[in-house]
Write a protein that holds these residues in place. Structure first.
Motif, PDB file in Angstrom:
ATOM      1  N   ILE A   1      -7.963 -72.547  28.276  1.00  0.00           N
ATOM      2  CA  ILE A   1      -8.328 -74.090  27.784  1.00  0.00           C
ATOM      3  C   ILE A   1      -9.112 -74.145  26.639  1.00  0.00           C
ATOM      4  O   ILE A   1      -8.677 -74.868  25.568  1.00  0.00           O
ATOM      5  CB  ILE A   1      -9.176 -74.525  29.040  1.00  0.00           C
ATOM      6  N   ARG A   2     -10.107 -73.265  26.445  1.00  0.00           N
ATOM      7  CA  ARG A   2     -10.717 -73.164  25.055  1.00  0.00           C
ATOM      8  C   ARG A   2      -9.789 -73.002  23.803  1.00  0.00           C
ATOM      9  O   ARG A   2      -9.943 -73.699  22.912  1.00  0.00           O
ATOM     10  CB  ARG A   2     -11.903 -71.869  25.116  1.00  0.00           C
ATOM     11  N   ARG A   3      -8.952 -72.107  23.882  1.00  0.00           N
ATOM     12  CA  ARG A   3      -7.904 -71.927  23.026  1.00  0.00           C
ATOM     13  C   ARG A   3      -7.005 -73.035  22.762  1.00  0.00           C
ATOM     14  O   ARG A   3      -6.799 -73.369  21.520  1.00  0.00           O
ATOM     15  CB  ARG A   3      -7.003 -70.571  23.477  1.00  0.00           C
ATOM     16  N   LEU A   4      -6.730 -73.791  23.738  1.00  0.00           N
ATOM     17  CA  LEU A   4      -5.942 -75.092  23.749  1.00  0.00           C
ATOM     18  C   LEU A   4      -6.587 -75.760  22.833  1.00  0.00           C
ATOM     19  O   LEU A   4      -6.050 -76.702  22.212  1.00  0.00           O
ATOM     20  CB  LEU A   4      -5.471 -75.467  24.923  1.00  0.00           C
ATOM     21  N   LYS A   5      -7.676 -76.206  23.223  1.00  0.00           N
ATOM     22  CA  LYS A   5      -8.628 -76.920  22.538  1.00  0.00           C
ATOM     23  C   LYS A   5      -8.822 -76.732  21.065  1.00  0.00           C
ATOM     24  O   LYS A   5      -9.016 -77.654  20.227  1.00  0.00           O
ATOM     25  CB  LYS A   5      -9.755 -77.393  23.271  1.00  0.00           C
ATOM     26  N   THR A   6      -8.975 -75.517  20.530  1.00  0.00           N
ATOM     27  CA  THR A   6      -9.506 -74.994  19.261  1.00  0.00           C
ATOM     28  C   THR A   6      -8.282 -74.613  18.575  1.00  0.00           C
ATOM     29  O   THR A   6      -8.472 -74.737  17.304  1.00  0.00           O
ATOM     30  CB  THR A   6     -10.502 -73.679  19.398  1.00  0.00           C
ATOM     31  N   ASP A   7      -7.433 -73.903  19.015  1.00  0.00           N
ATOM     32  CA  ASP A   7      -6.134 -73.410  18.082  1.00  0.00           C
ATOM     33  C   ASP A   7      -5.002 -74.149  18.006  1.00  0.00           C
ATOM     34  O   ASP A   7      -4.186 -74.140  18.759  1.00  0.00           O
ATOM     35  CB  ASP A   7      -6.007 -71.918  18.918  1.00  0.00           C
ATOM     36  N   ARG A   8      -4.811 -74.640  16.874  1.00  0.00           N
ATOM     37  CA  ARG A   8      -3.849 -75.758  16.659  1.00  0.00           C
ATOM     38  C   ARG A   8      -2.302 -74.777  16.878  1.00  0.00           C
ATOM     39  O   ARG A   8      -1.313 -75.261  17.529  1.00  0.00           O
ATOM     40  CB  ARG A   8      -3.939 -76.202  15.232  1.00  0.00           C
ATOM     41  N   SER A   9      -2.200 -73.556  16.245  1.00  0.00           N
ATOM     42  CA  SER A   9      -0.919 -72.910  16.179  1.00  0.00           C
ATOM     43  C   SER A   9      -0.518 -72.429  17.740  1.00  0.00           C
ATOM     44  O   SER A   9       0.617 -72.529  18.300  1.00  0.00           O
ATOM     45  CB  SER A   9      -0.981 -71.546  15.385  1.00  0.00           C
ATOM     46  N   TYR A  10      -1.591 -72.200  18.587  1.00  0.00           N
ATOM     47  CA  TYR A  10      -1.481 -71.960  20.017  1.00  0.00           C
ATOM     48  C   TYR A  10      -0.919 -73.067  20.756  1.00  0.00           C
ATOM     49  O   TYR A  10      -0.271 -73.302  21.580  1.00  0.00           O
ATOM     50  CB  TYR A  10      -2.563 -71.298  20.409  1.00  0.00           C
ATOM     51  N   GLN A  11      -1.693 -74.235  20.481  1.00  0.00           N
ATOM     52  CA  GLN A  11      -1.197 -75.599  21.117  1.00  0.00           C
ATOM     53  C   GLN A  11       0.207 -75.773  20.698  1.00  0.00           C
ATOM     54  O   GLN A  11       0.951 -76.217  21.668  1.00  0.00           O
ATOM     55  CB  GLN A  11      -2.045 -76.534  20.591  1.00  0.00           C
ATOM     56  N   GLU A  12       0.789 -75.474  19.662  1.00  0.00           N
ATOM     57  CA  GLU A  12       2.155 -75.856  19.288  1.00  0.00           C
ATOM     58  C   GLU A  12       2.988 -74.914  20.056  1.00  0.00           C
ATOM     59  O   GLU A  12       4.005 -75.248  20.448  1.00  0.00           O
ATOM     60  CB  GLU A  12       2.461 -75.669  17.703  1.00  0.00           C
ATOM     61  N   LYS A  13       2.631 -73.641  19.910  1.00  0.00           N
ATOM     62  CA  LYS A  13       3.152 -72.413  20.533  1.00  0.00           C
ATOM     63  C   LYS A  13       3.547 -72.894  22.166  1.00  0.00           C
ATOM     64  O   LYS A  13       4.843 -72.911  22.765  1.00  0.00           O
ATOM     65  CB  LYS A  13       2.826 -71.215  20.545  1.00  0.00           C
ATOM     66  N   VAL A  14       2.635 -73.537  22.720  1.00  0.00           N
ATOM     67  CA  VAL A  14       2.673 -73.729  24.298  1.00  0.00           C
ATOM     68  C   VAL A  14       3.381 -75.003  24.302  1.00  0.00           C
ATOM     69  O   VAL A  14       4.407 -75.076  25.358  1.00  0.00           O
ATOM     70  CB  VAL A  14       1.238 -74.051  24.622  1.00  0.00           C
ATOM     71  N   ILE A  15       3.252 -76.038  23.313  1.00  0.00           N
ATOM     72  CA  ILE A  15       3.983 -77.162  23.766  1.00  0.00           C
ATOM     73  C   ILE A  15       5.518 -76.950  23.661  1.00  0.00           C
ATOM     74  O   ILE A  15       6.597 -77.173  24.261  1.00  0.00           O
ATOM     75  CB  ILE A  15       3.608 -78.266  22.734  1.00  0.00           C
ATOM     76  N   ARG A  16       5.928 -75.923  22.539  1.00  0.00           N
ATOM     77  CA  ARG A  16       7.292 -75.611  22.115  1.00  0.00           C
ATOM     78  C   ARG A  16       8.030 -74.889  23.335  1.00  0.00           C
ATOM     79  O   ARG A  16       8.878 -75.146  23.954  1.00  0.00           O
ATOM     80  CB  ARG A  16       7.387 -74.990  20.769  1.00  0.00           C
ATOM     81  N   SER A  17       7.289 -73.820  23.798  1.00  0.00           N
ATOM     82  CA  SER A  17       7.789 -73.038  24.973  1.00  0.00           C
ATOM     83  C   SER A  17       7.850 -73.583  26.241  1.00  0.00           C
ATOM     84  O   SER A  17       8.832 -73.638  26.977  1.00  0.00           O
ATOM     85  CB  SER A  17       7.062 -71.748  25.010  1.00  0.00           C
ATOM     86  N   ARG A  18       6.775 -74.292  26.757  1.00  0.00           N
ATOM     87  CA  ARG A  18       6.682 -74.798  28.025  1.00  0.00           C
ATOM     88  C   ARG A  18       7.337 -76.200  28.271  1.00  0.00           C
ATOM     89  O   ARG A  18       7.796 -76.693  29.335  1.00  0.00           O
ATOM     90  CB  ARG A  18       5.422 -75.313  28.265  1.00  0.00           C
ATOM     91  N   MET A  19       7.195 -77.220  27.056  1.00  0.00           N
ATOM     92  CA  MET A  19       7.833 -78.556  27.165  1.00  0.00           C
ATOM     93  C   MET A  19       9.275 -78.758  26.657  1.00  0.00           C
ATOM     94  O   MET A  19       9.602 -79.780  26.398  1.00  0.00           O
ATOM     95  CB  MET A  19       6.660 -79.524  26.655  1.00  0.00           C
ATOM     96  N   ASN A  20       9.733 -77.743  25.956  1.00  0.00           N
ATOM     97  CA  ASN A  20      11.026 -77.679  25.096  1.00  0.00           C
ATOM     98  C   ASN A  20      10.833 -78.762  23.964  1.00  0.00           C
ATOM     99  O   ASN A  20      11.913 -79.324  23.902  1.00  0.00           O
ATOM    100  CB  ASN A  20      12.105 -77.615  25.961  1.00  0.00           C
ATOM    101  N   TYR A  21       9.794 -78.763  23.308  1.00  0.00           N
ATOM    102  CA  TYR A  21       9.568 -79.834  22.265  1.00  0.00           C
ATOM    103  C   TYR A  21      10.265 -78.980  20.915  1.00  0.00           C
ATOM    104  O   TYR A  21      10.133 -77.897  20.937  1.00  0.00           O
ATOM    105  CB  TYR A  21       8.101 -80.006  21.760  1.00  0.00           C
TER     106      TYR A  21
END
Length: 108
Positions: free
Chosen positions: A60-80
């Motif tokens: 959660i902390r990483r998702l709130k602060t790390d923009r590249s990690y947010q993008e990685k998670v969104i792209r892999s889990r949500m197929n964006y």
């Protein structure tokens, strides 16, 4: 003298009954061992839950602060996908994706 023997006999029988109850009853030795085993099991579950909670807090902390990690998670889990990208989704092995075709019909 006879009264002492009777009293001693009654006390011995009473002690035997109490020992049997101590060993067999729910509050006795076997009940204690079962409860001790259950406590150990629950302690392990608590430790696993605490570890999982810590992992989730870090994520959660990483998702709130790390923009590249947010993008990685969104792209892999949500197929964006980004603009001008094509996403290919391949079916898992053994998965039937042909509409109207049963697994029996594919074997023929």
């Amino acid at each position: 003298m006879l009264g002492r023997r009777i009293l001693l006999g009654v006390l011995v029988v009473l002690n035997i009954i109490l020992l049997i109850r101590l060993a067999v009853s729910d509050q006795g030795l076997f009940g204690y061992l079962d409860l001790d085993e259950r406590v150990d099991s629950l302690q392990k579950k608590i430790e696993k839950t605490d570890d999982r909670s810590l992992e989730l807090s870090r994520e959660i902390r990483r998702l709130k602060t790390d923009r590249s990690y947010q993008e990685k998670v969104i792209r892999s889990r949500m197929n964006y996908v980004k603009d001008n990208e094509i996403l290919y989704i391949f079916p898992d092995e053994g998965e039937n994706n042909s509409p109207g075709v049963s697994s029996d019909a594919k074997q023929d």
